[in-house]
Design a protein around this motif. Sequence first.
Motif, PDB file in Angstrom:
ATOM      1  N   VAL A   2       0.841  -1.198   0.000  1.00 31.44           N
ATOM      2  CA  VAL A   2       0.000   0.000   0.000  1.00 31.44           C
ATOM      3  C   VAL A   2       0.877   1.249   0.000  1.00 31.44           C
ATOM      4  O   VAL A   2       1.840   1.349   0.775  1.00 31.44           O
ATOM      5  N   GLN A   3       0.555   2.163  -0.893  1.00 30.39           N
ATOM      6  CA  GLN A   3       1.252   3.448  -0.927  1.00 30.39           C
ATOM      7  C   GLN A   3       0.262   4.560  -1.202  1.00 30.39           C
ATOM      8  O   GLN A   3      -0.664   4.400  -2.004  1.00 30.39           O
ATOM      9  N   LEU A   4       0.478   5.667  -0.524  1.00 27.30           N
ATOM     10  CA  LEU A   4      -0.275   6.893  -0.780  1.00 27.30           C
ATOM     11  C   LEU A   4       0.758   7.965  -1.098  1.00 27.30           C
ATOM     12  O   LEU A   4       1.548   8.340  -0.224  1.00 27.30           O
ATOM     13  N   SER A  25      -2.090   3.224  -4.326  1.00 27.62           N
ATOM     14  CA  SER A  25      -1.703   2.017  -5.051  1.00 27.62           C
ATOM     15  C   SER A  25      -1.542   0.875  -4.058  1.00 27.62           C
ATOM     16  O   SER A  25      -1.409   1.091  -2.855  1.00 27.62           O
ATOM     17  N   GLY A  26      -1.595  -0.344  -4.591  1.00 28.01           N
ATOM     18  CA  GLY A  26      -1.352  -1.515  -3.759  1.00 28.01           C
ATOM     19  C   GLY A  26      -2.582  -2.106  -3.098  1.00 28.01           C
ATOM     20  O   GLY A  26      -2.454  -3.048  -2.305  1.00 28.01           O
ATOM     21  N   TYR A  27      -3.768  -1.566  -3.408  1.00 27.90           N
ATOM     22  CA  TYR A  27      -4.990  -2.117  -2.840  1.00 27.90           C
ATOM     23  C   TYR A  27      -6.168  -1.693  -3.719  1.00 27.90           C
ATOM     24  O   TYR A  27      -6.010  -0.881  -4.642  1.00 27.90           O
ATOM     25  N   HIS A  31     -12.500   0.206  -2.084  1.00 27.94           N
ATOM     26  CA  HIS A  31     -12.886  -0.560  -0.901  1.00 27.94           C
ATOM     27  C   HIS A  31     -12.620   0.167   0.410  1.00 27.94           C
ATOM     28  O   HIS A  31     -13.035  -0.307   1.477  1.00 27.94           O
ATOM     29  N   TYR A  32     -11.913   1.286   0.337  1.00 26.07           N
ATOM     30  CA  TYR A  32     -11.526   1.988   1.557  1.00 26.07           C
ATOM     31  C   TYR A  32     -11.808   3.482   1.420  1.00 26.07           C
ATOM     32  O   TYR A  32     -11.528   4.087   0.396  1.00 26.07           O
ATOM     33  N   PHE A 105      -2.769   3.547   6.765  1.00 26.13           N
ATOM     34  CA  PHE A 105      -1.705   4.003   5.881  1.00 26.13           C
ATOM     35  C   PHE A 105      -1.872   5.494   5.627  1.00 26.13           C
ATOM     36  O   PHE A 105      -2.996   5.975   5.439  1.00 26.13           O
ATOM     37  N   TRP A 106      -0.721   6.175   5.596  1.00 27.63           N
ATOM     38  CA  TRP A 106      -0.709   7.625   5.466  1.00 27.63           C
ATOM     39  C   TRP A 106       0.168   8.048   4.296  1.00 27.63           C
ATOM     40  O   TRP A 106       1.166   7.383   3.970  1.00 27.63           O
TER      41      TRP A 106
END
Lengths: 116, 110
Positions: A2-4, A25-27, A31-32, A105-106
């Motif tokens: 996961v990356q923001l 990215s990465g998810y 969904h979130y 994740f931030w």
Amino acid sequence: QVQLVQSGAEVKKPGASLKVSCKASGYIFSHYYMHWFREAPGQGLEWMGIIKTEGGDTTYPQKFQGRLTMTRDTSTRTVYMELSSLSSEDTAVYYCARENDAFDFWGHGTLVTVSS
Amino acid sequence: QAGLTQPPSVSKDLRQTATLSCTGNSNNVGNQGAAWLQHHQGHPPKLLSYRTGNRPSGISERFSPSRSGNTASLTITGLQPEDEADYYCSAWDSSLSTWVFGGGTKVTVL
């Protein structure tokens, strides 16, 4: 993973508008939910609001209503935070954060300086 | 903005134990618990525990969340210099239909 990834630092004049992006990215993006926070110099974390990435619904604290807009582009997996009528009190580091029961994740943060 | 109450500061000696509190009500902390964040100035906040009390992968067991009624706690054992940071709690408020936050506790390791 996961990356923001947030857009870069900005310098704005009082009265101007600001638009910060946060690319996920990465998810599975839809969904979130995504939230925005900021940290002004010498202040604590301040919650700015939430955007539901699937439908685009938003909720903002009363403090920001009328000058804050959050949007998202599902095709690019990016959320945007736009703040208008900037003043020196808006000088802060702005963060996006994913909601997954908590804020797990931030983004790395975007420094915004409002100065004449 | 703070809907949850946290003490502004806690100071403890190196290797000692610090317990941070976060008080809400039956609509938030008492309902679904509180999550904890650690924030070092100049860095993004880090999630220490979910509302369920589970720690994310990679978070030290020295950080132990708990809850009693409407008060959540975070116990930090064996305090280290790197634990000096601001700690925030957050909870979903079912009455307000929004997230509520504590004002943060600054932990100083002496």
